[in-house]
Design a protein around this motif. Structure first.
Motif, PDB file in Angstrom:
ATOM      1  N   TYR A  55      -3.501 -10.314  -1.195  1.00  0.00           N
ATOM      2  CA  TYR A  55      -3.858 -10.674   0.224  1.00  0.00           C
ATOM      3  C   TYR A  55      -3.776  -9.640   1.254  1.00  0.00           C
ATOM      4  O   TYR A  55      -2.389  -9.078   1.063  1.00  0.00           O
ATOM      5  CB  TYR A  55      -3.123 -11.920   0.609  1.00  0.00           C
ATOM      6  CG  TYR A  55      -3.157 -13.195  -0.452  1.00  0.00           C
ATOM      7  CD1 TYR A  55      -4.239 -14.426  -0.458  1.00  0.00           C
ATOM      8  CD2 TYR A  55      -2.246 -13.048  -1.358  1.00  0.00           C
ATOM      9  CE1 TYR A  55      -4.130 -15.147  -1.455  1.00  0.00           C
ATOM     10  CE2 TYR A  55      -2.039 -14.130  -2.534  1.00  0.00           C
ATOM     11  CZ  TYR A  55      -3.201 -14.958  -2.437  1.00  0.00           C
ATOM     12  OH  TYR A  55      -3.058 -16.083  -3.475  1.00  0.00           O
ATOM     13  N   ASP A  56      -4.606  -9.128   1.849  1.00  0.00           N
ATOM     14  CA  ASP A  56      -4.374  -8.207   2.615  1.00  0.00           C
ATOM     15  C   ASP A  56      -4.529  -8.658   4.017  1.00  0.00           C
ATOM     16  O   ASP A  56      -5.381  -8.917   4.613  1.00  0.00           O
ATOM     17  CB  ASP A  56      -5.435  -7.181   2.567  1.00  0.00           C
ATOM     18  CG  ASP A  56      -5.422  -5.928   3.608  1.00  0.00           C
ATOM     19  OD1 ASP A  56      -4.779  -6.028   4.476  1.00  0.00           O
ATOM     20  OD2 ASP A  56      -6.059  -4.945   3.235  1.00  0.00           O
ATOM     21  N   GLY A  57      -3.452  -8.734   4.833  1.00  0.00           N
ATOM     22  CA  GLY A  57      -3.340  -9.162   6.186  1.00  0.00           C
ATOM     23  C   GLY A  57      -3.635  -8.613   7.299  1.00  0.00           C
ATOM     24  O   GLY A  57      -3.557  -7.076   7.102  1.00  0.00           O
ATOM     25  N   CYS A  97      -6.161  -4.097  -2.613  1.00  0.00           N
ATOM     26  CA  CYS A  97      -6.662  -4.215  -1.426  1.00  0.00           C
ATOM     27  C   CYS A  97      -7.324  -2.885  -1.139  1.00  0.00           C
ATOM     28  O   CYS A  97      -7.225  -2.103  -1.781  1.00  0.00           O
ATOM     29  CB  CYS A  97      -5.371  -4.588  -0.525  1.00  0.00           C
ATOM     30  SG  CYS A  97      -4.308  -3.335  -0.630  1.00  0.00           S
ATOM     31  N   ASP A  98      -7.876  -2.648   0.186  1.00  0.00           N
ATOM     32  CA  ASP A  98      -8.774  -1.624   0.470  1.00  0.00           C
ATOM     33  C   ASP A  98      -7.889  -0.360   0.576  1.00  0.00           C
ATOM     34  O   ASP A  98      -8.432   0.474   0.389  1.00  0.00           O
ATOM     35  CB  ASP A  98      -9.581  -1.878   1.735  1.00  0.00           C
ATOM     36  CG  ASP A  98      -8.813  -2.077   2.927  1.00  0.00           C
ATOM     37  OD1 ASP A  98      -7.456  -2.565   3.050  1.00  0.00           O
ATOM     38  OD2 ASP A  98      -9.088  -2.124   4.129  1.00  0.00           O
ATOM     39  N   GLY A  99      -6.578  -0.351   0.626  1.00  0.00           N
ATOM     40  CA  GLY A  99      -5.630   0.690   0.558  1.00  0.00           C
ATOM     41  C   GLY A  99      -5.782   1.520  -0.571  1.00  0.00           C
ATOM     42  O   GLY A  99      -5.716   2.947  -0.702  1.00  0.00           O
ATOM     43  N   ILE A 100      -6.169   1.043  -1.616  1.00  0.00           N
ATOM     44  CA  ILE A 100      -6.680   1.430  -2.967  1.00  0.00           C
ATOM     45  C   ILE A 100      -8.048   1.994  -2.920  1.00  0.00           C
ATOM     46  O   ILE A 100      -8.416   3.046  -3.235  1.00  0.00           O
ATOM     47  CB  ILE A 100      -6.193   0.596  -3.970  1.00  0.00           C
ATOM     48  CG1 ILE A 100      -4.761   0.106  -4.258  1.00  0.00           C
ATOM     49  CG2 ILE A 100      -6.616   0.870  -5.348  1.00  0.00           C
ATOM     50  CD1 ILE A 100      -3.837   1.166  -4.657  1.00  0.00           C
ATOM     51  N   ARG A 138      -3.851   5.834   3.896  1.00  0.00           N
ATOM     52  CA  ARG A 138      -3.069   5.693   5.089  1.00  0.00           C
ATOM     53  C   ARG A 138      -2.588   4.073   5.179  1.00  0.00           C
ATOM     54  O   ARG A 138      -2.013   3.759   6.070  1.00  0.00           O
ATOM     55  CB  ARG A 138      -3.725   6.140   6.312  1.00  0.00           C
ATOM     56  CG  ARG A 138      -4.268   7.420   6.277  1.00  0.00           C
ATOM     57  CD  ARG A 138      -2.990   8.408   6.659  1.00  0.00           C
ATOM     58  NE  ARG A 138      -2.866   8.468   8.116  1.00  0.00           N
ATOM     59  CZ  ARG A 138      -1.773   9.202   8.739  1.00  0.00           C
ATOM     60  NH1 ARG A 138      -1.038   9.659   8.228  1.00  0.00           N
ATOM     61  NH2 ARG A 138      -1.851   9.008  10.050  1.00  0.00           N
ATOM     62  N   ASP A 139      -3.024   3.302   4.184  1.00  0.00           N
ATOM     63  CA  ASP A 139      -2.982   1.803   4.479  1.00  0.00           C
ATOM     64  C   ASP A 139      -1.785   1.194   3.429  1.00  0.00           C
ATOM     65  O   ASP A 139      -1.216   1.935   2.637  1.00  0.00           O
ATOM     66  CB  ASP A 139      -4.456   1.030   4.260  1.00  0.00           C
ATOM     67  CG  ASP A 139      -4.434  -0.395   4.789  1.00  0.00           C
ATOM     68  OD1 ASP A 139      -3.597  -0.646   5.550  1.00  0.00           O
ATOM     69  OD2 ASP A 139      -5.729  -0.835   4.423  1.00  0.00           O
ATOM     70  N   ASN A 140      -1.338  -0.052   3.849  1.00  0.00           N
ATOM     71  CA  ASN A 140      -0.604  -0.624   2.773  1.00  0.00           C
ATOM     72  C   ASN A 140      -1.408  -0.737   1.499  1.00  0.00           C
ATOM     73  O   ASN A 140      -2.510  -0.768   1.386  1.00  0.00           O
ATOM     74  CB  ASN A 140      -0.165  -2.179   3.231  1.00  0.00           C
ATOM     75  CG  ASN A 140       0.244  -2.628   4.686  1.00  0.00           C
ATOM     76  OD1 ASN A 140       0.225  -3.396   5.354  1.00  0.00           O
ATOM     77  ND2 ASN A 140       1.090  -1.463   4.795  1.00  0.00           N
TER      78      ASN A 140
END
Ligand code: MN
Length: 406
Positions: A59-61, A261-264, A304-306
């Protein structure tokens, strides 16, 4: 939202487990973001006698972690209820039966469920998403606008016979079978024709690839600011909580499932990730370690994301091979030697910074770098030698590597 730290938080949360013929590992890292808003679920064996079922989710909040956290704890129970309860799921599970329960299932030992039962699971998953979204809407802080958060949800529900891929938003799942990407979920972006049509029908618009110029994802749990158009049902709003569900019959050639999640995915394609994970499984049986390497690699590729990743290995996943391990150890040794040479050559000019060393290595043709990961996946090996040769680096306050693009 969108704020960054001066340096990334690289501590990781890990977990792993084994059962139902599966092994899983997971890793999550805050990275450059000021807040950690990702959450995840890993359940090997489900309650109510569904011992041979499993569920995993990422889950990507956004705009907070409230919805992501709640969904990670409670989505599964809403799905089981939505599917008509454990009885319905057991019927769809076919053999070999529900373990802790009565043990008898329609269809008997080892048989496939009827097609109708599979459809019931799929509509149950959909109902579960709508139910949890409606439920959270009544929470005081979400109702009164104190909390405006939302979350993507991507998951896989495994029965003895099927993989049910579930997606709502722009996190993604993929299945690797016979060494290749056999299936991946499609991201729900506002620009997708079907999404755009719904948004416009609800009186909204898509600008700068965002819902009303603001939200980058077109389906999500929460986000109630985008779910209050009068006269439209829950799945006709600007943002919809409706998941897409795909069932895939399990095959002996299935290797692994990855949820991330989209950070990957911002920095790795499906094929790159599949190849990289395969190559790491050949050198490590520690799935947390494999996931950590994936997360670190994405950080050094510039995410640059979680970041959150769940890796679920099916019985035919690649095994550790002596040959691959030897090759990887040789590569590490080669890189260590090269770093020593580069630093030695710099000599009196002084210690080159780590970015400089990485840049030199990137310009060289280094054989046998992990496919899909490249030099970025060996950052920790390179940094370790560098730090050994330059032990006062921390005291020097050398933060140069934080900007390095690998
Ligand atoms: Mn994200």
């Amino acid at each position: 939202m969108g704020a960054f730290l001066d340096k990334p938080k690289t501590e990781k949360h890990n977990a792993h487990g084994e059962g139902n013929g599966l092994r899983f590992g997971l890793s999550s890292m805050q990275g450059w973001r000021v807040e950690m808003e990702d959450a995840h679920t890993a359940a090997l064996g489900l309650p109510h006698g569904l011992d041979d079922w499993s569920f995993f989710g990422v889950y990507d909040g956004h705009a907070g972690s409230r919805v992501a956290n709640y969904a990670s704890k409670h989505l599964l129970e809403h799905i089981v209820t939505g599917a008509g309860g454990a009885e319905e799921l057991r019927r769809a599970g076919g053999g070999p039966g529900g373990g802790g329960g009565t043990g008898t299932v329609e269809g008997g030992q080892g048989t496939s469920p009827e097609p109708g039962a599979v459809d019931a699971v799929k509509s149950g998953i959909r109902a579960g998403f709508l139910a949890i979204d409606e439920h959270m809407r009544s929470f005081t802080d979400l109702r009164n606008g104190m909390d405006r958060s939302g979350s993507t949800a991507v998951g896989v529900l495994l029965s003895p016979h099927h993989l049910y891929f579930i997606n709502c938003g722009d996190s993604r799942a993929l299945l690797c079978r016979r060494g290749r990407v056999c299936f991946s979920t499609l991201d729900h972006k506002p620009c997708n024709p079907r999404e755009k049509e719904r948004i416009q029908n609800a009186g909204g618009s898509v600008m700068i690839q965002r819902v009303n110029g603001s939200l980058a994802v077109s389906r999500a749990l929460g986000d109630y600011d985008y779910k209050c158009v009068d006269g439209k049902g829950p799945t006709e709003q600007l943002v919809s909580p409706e998941p897409e569900v795909f069932e895939i019959a399990r095959a002996p050639e299935d290797e692994f499932v990855v949820l991330a999640c989209d950070g990957i995915w911002d920095v790795m394609s499906n094929e790159e990730l599949c190849e990289f994970v395969r190559s790491r499984l050949e050198v490590s049986a520690d799935l947390e370690h494999v996931c950590n390497q994936l997360v670190d690699t994405c950080l050094h590729k510039g995410s640059r994301d979680n970041m959150s990743v769940v890796l679920v290995c099916l019985p035919n996943a690649p095994q550790v091979s002596e040959e691959a391990s030897k090759k990887d150890a040789e590569l590490d040794k080669f890189l260590e030697t090269r770093v020593e040479e580069i630093i030695e050559k710099a000599g009196e000019e002084g210690m080159p910074d780590l970015v400089h060393v990485m840049r030199i290595l990137a310009s060289e043709n280094i054989p046998n770098l992990p496919p899909g990961g490249g030099l970025a996946s060996k950052h920790s090996v390179i940094e370790a030698v560098y730090t050994r040769l330059n032990p006062h680096r921390e005291e020097d306050g050398n933060g140069a590597d934080l900007e390095d693009p690998w």
